[in-house]
Design a protein around this motif. Structure first.
Motif, short mmCIF file in Angstrom:
data_model
loop_
_atom_site.label_atom_id
_atom_site.label_comp_id
_atom_site.label_asym_id
_atom_site.label_seq_id
_atom_site.Cartn_x
_atom_site.Cartn_y
_atom_site.Cartn_z
N SER A 1 12.88 -1.96 6.12
CA SER A 1 13.27 -3.18 6.46
C SER A 1 14.34 -3.29 7.59
N THR A 2 14.18 -4.75 7.95
CA THR A 2 14.85 -5.73 9.03
C THR A 2 15.89 -6.07 8.54
N ALA A 3 17.19 -6.24 8.67
CA ALA A 3 18.01 -7.37 7.90
C ALA A 3 17.63 -9.14 7.88
N GLU A 4 16.42 -9.35 8.30
CA GLU A 4 16.38 -10.65 8.02
C GLU A 4 14.79 -11.08 7.36
N PHE A 5 14.68 -9.35 7.05
CA PHE A 5 13.69 -9.60 5.90
C PHE A 5 14.17 -9.55 4.31
N THR A 6 13.28 -10.10 4.14
CA THR A 6 14.38 -10.39 2.40
C THR A 6 12.96 -10.24 0.75
N GLU A 7 11.46 -9.86 1.69
CA GLU A 7 10.70 -9.38 0.28
C GLU A 7 10.57 -8.67 0.08
N GLN A 8 11.19 -7.98 -0.19
CA GLN A 8 11.50 -6.61 -0.44
C GLN A 8 10.58 -6.28 -2.15
N PRO A 9 10.63 -6.98 -3.37
CA PRO A 9 10.46 -6.99 -4.74
C PRO A 9 8.60 -7.15 -4.50
N GLN A 10 8.39 -8.53 -3.32
CA GLN A 10 6.68 -8.33 -3.12
C GLN A 10 6.00 -6.67 -2.35
N VAL A 11 6.89 -5.87 -1.99
CA VAL A 11 6.25 -4.99 -1.34
C VAL A 11 6.38 -3.64 -2.26
N SER B 1 16.58 -1.16 3.24
CA SER B 1 17.20 0.38 3.65
C SER B 1 17.19 -0.35 4.79
N PRO B 2 17.98 0.22 5.75
CA PRO B 2 17.85 0.05 7.41
C PRO B 2 17.21 0.90 7.93
N SER B 3 17.04 2.69 6.97
CA SER B 3 15.92 3.49 7.47
C SER B 3 15.62 4.53 5.99
N LEU B 4 14.71 5.27 6.58
CA LEU B 4 14.61 6.16 5.40
C LEU B 4 14.21 7.24 5.68
N PRO B 5 14.44 9.04 4.78
CA PRO B 5 14.34 10.00 5.33
C PRO B 5 12.38 10.02 5.97
N MET B 6 12.80 10.34 7.81
CA MET B 6 11.65 10.12 8.02
C MET B 6 10.98 9.85 8.55
N GLY B 7 11.63 8.35 7.97
CA GLY B 7 10.86 6.92 8.42
C GLY B 7 9.59 6.04 8.08
N VAL B 8 9.50 6.98 6.65
CA VAL B 8 8.96 6.76 5.76
C VAL B 8 9.19 4.65 5.25
N ALA B 9 8.17 3.94 4.90
CA ALA B 9 8.53 2.68 4.69
C ALA B 9 9.30 2.22 3.47
N VAL B 10 8.44 3.15 2.05
CA VAL B 10 9.49 3.35 0.92
C VAL B 10 9.73 3.89 -0.06
N GLU B 11 10.80 4.71 -0.85
CA GLU B 11 10.50 5.61 -1.22
C GLU B 11 11.01 4.68 -2.74
N ILE B 12 10.72 5.19 -4.16
CA ILE B 12 10.25 5.03 -5.23
C ILE B 12 11.18 6.48 -6.50
N ASP B 13 12.14 6.37 -6.36
CA ASP B 13 12.00 7.21 -8.31
C ASP B 13 12.28 6.45 -9.16
N ALA C 1 0.74 -1.06 -0.09
CA ALA C 1 -0.52 0.02 -0.22
C ALA C 1 0.81 1.45 0.12
N ALA C 2 2.20 0.88 0.37
CA ALA C 2 2.71 2.10 0.74
C ALA C 2 3.56 2.64 -0.60
N ALA C 3 4.11 1.27 -1.13
CA ALA C 3 4.29 1.24 -2.59
C ALA C 3 3.09 2.07 -3.71
N ARG C 4 2.85 1.64 -3.51
CA ARG C 4 0.99 1.99 -4.46
C ARG C 4 1.33 3.95 -4.46
N ARG C 5 1.34 4.22 -2.99
CA ARG C 5 1.48 5.56 -2.50
C ARG C 5 2.11 6.63 -3.77
N CYS C 6 3.16 5.54 -3.37
CA CYS C 6 4.64 6.18 -3.93
C CYS C 6 3.74 6.15 -5.82
#
Length: 152
Positions: free
Chosen positions: A99-109, A134-146, A63-68
């Protein structure tokens, strides 16, 4: 069907093109290419923050990626003087998932953004992409896409 009509059919609308948060421009037009700066996950209630694998699940990340993706299209619309009919195709997405170091579903996100672009644009929405943790993103957001778009 126009992109605006397809958005309306899906019950979606583009946000106002977000202003840059630092010393950069929201997009650059070079010939028939538009390079859109990273758009962070936000909706009408504000920032969509959190960490995948800790306090957010894949569905929330999608849902966060969709908003991006909607913000990317808003920037593209601004770059095209309000005319999304100039879009030829989506060329590439570069996606970052908080995401956490253990999370591996970035493509699905990031499928949240990719699926929306294909739903809106058909084959013109199919694109190359990267989806990285990424261990963190600006302002703590879940997703950033260019993105890179081709226009006419």
């Amino acid at each position: 069907m126009t992109i605006d009509a397809k958005l309306a059919e899906l019950g979606l609308s583009l946000p106002a093109a977000p202003a840059p948060a630092a010393n950069y421009v929201p997009y650059v037009v070079a010939g028939d290419m538009v390079y859109v700066s990273g758009q962070i996950s936000a909706d009408e209630n504000g920032l969509i923050a959190g960490t995948l694998g800790a306090d957010l699940d894949v569905a929330a990340g999608q849902a966060a990626a969709r908003r991006c993706a909607l913000s990317l299209l808003a920037q593209l619309k601004a770059a095209c003087g309000g005319d999304l009919g100039r879009l030829v195709r989506v060329v590439k997405l570069g996606a970052f998932v908080n995401s956490t170091a253990e999370f591996t579903e970035q493509p699905q996100v990031i499928n949240g953004a990719s699926d929306l672009l294909v739903e809106l644009l058909g084959d013109a929405g199919r694109h190359a992409r990267s989806a990285v943790s990424s261990p963190s993103l600006p302002m703590g957001v879940a997703v950033e896409i260019d993105a890179v778009f081709q226009i006419k």
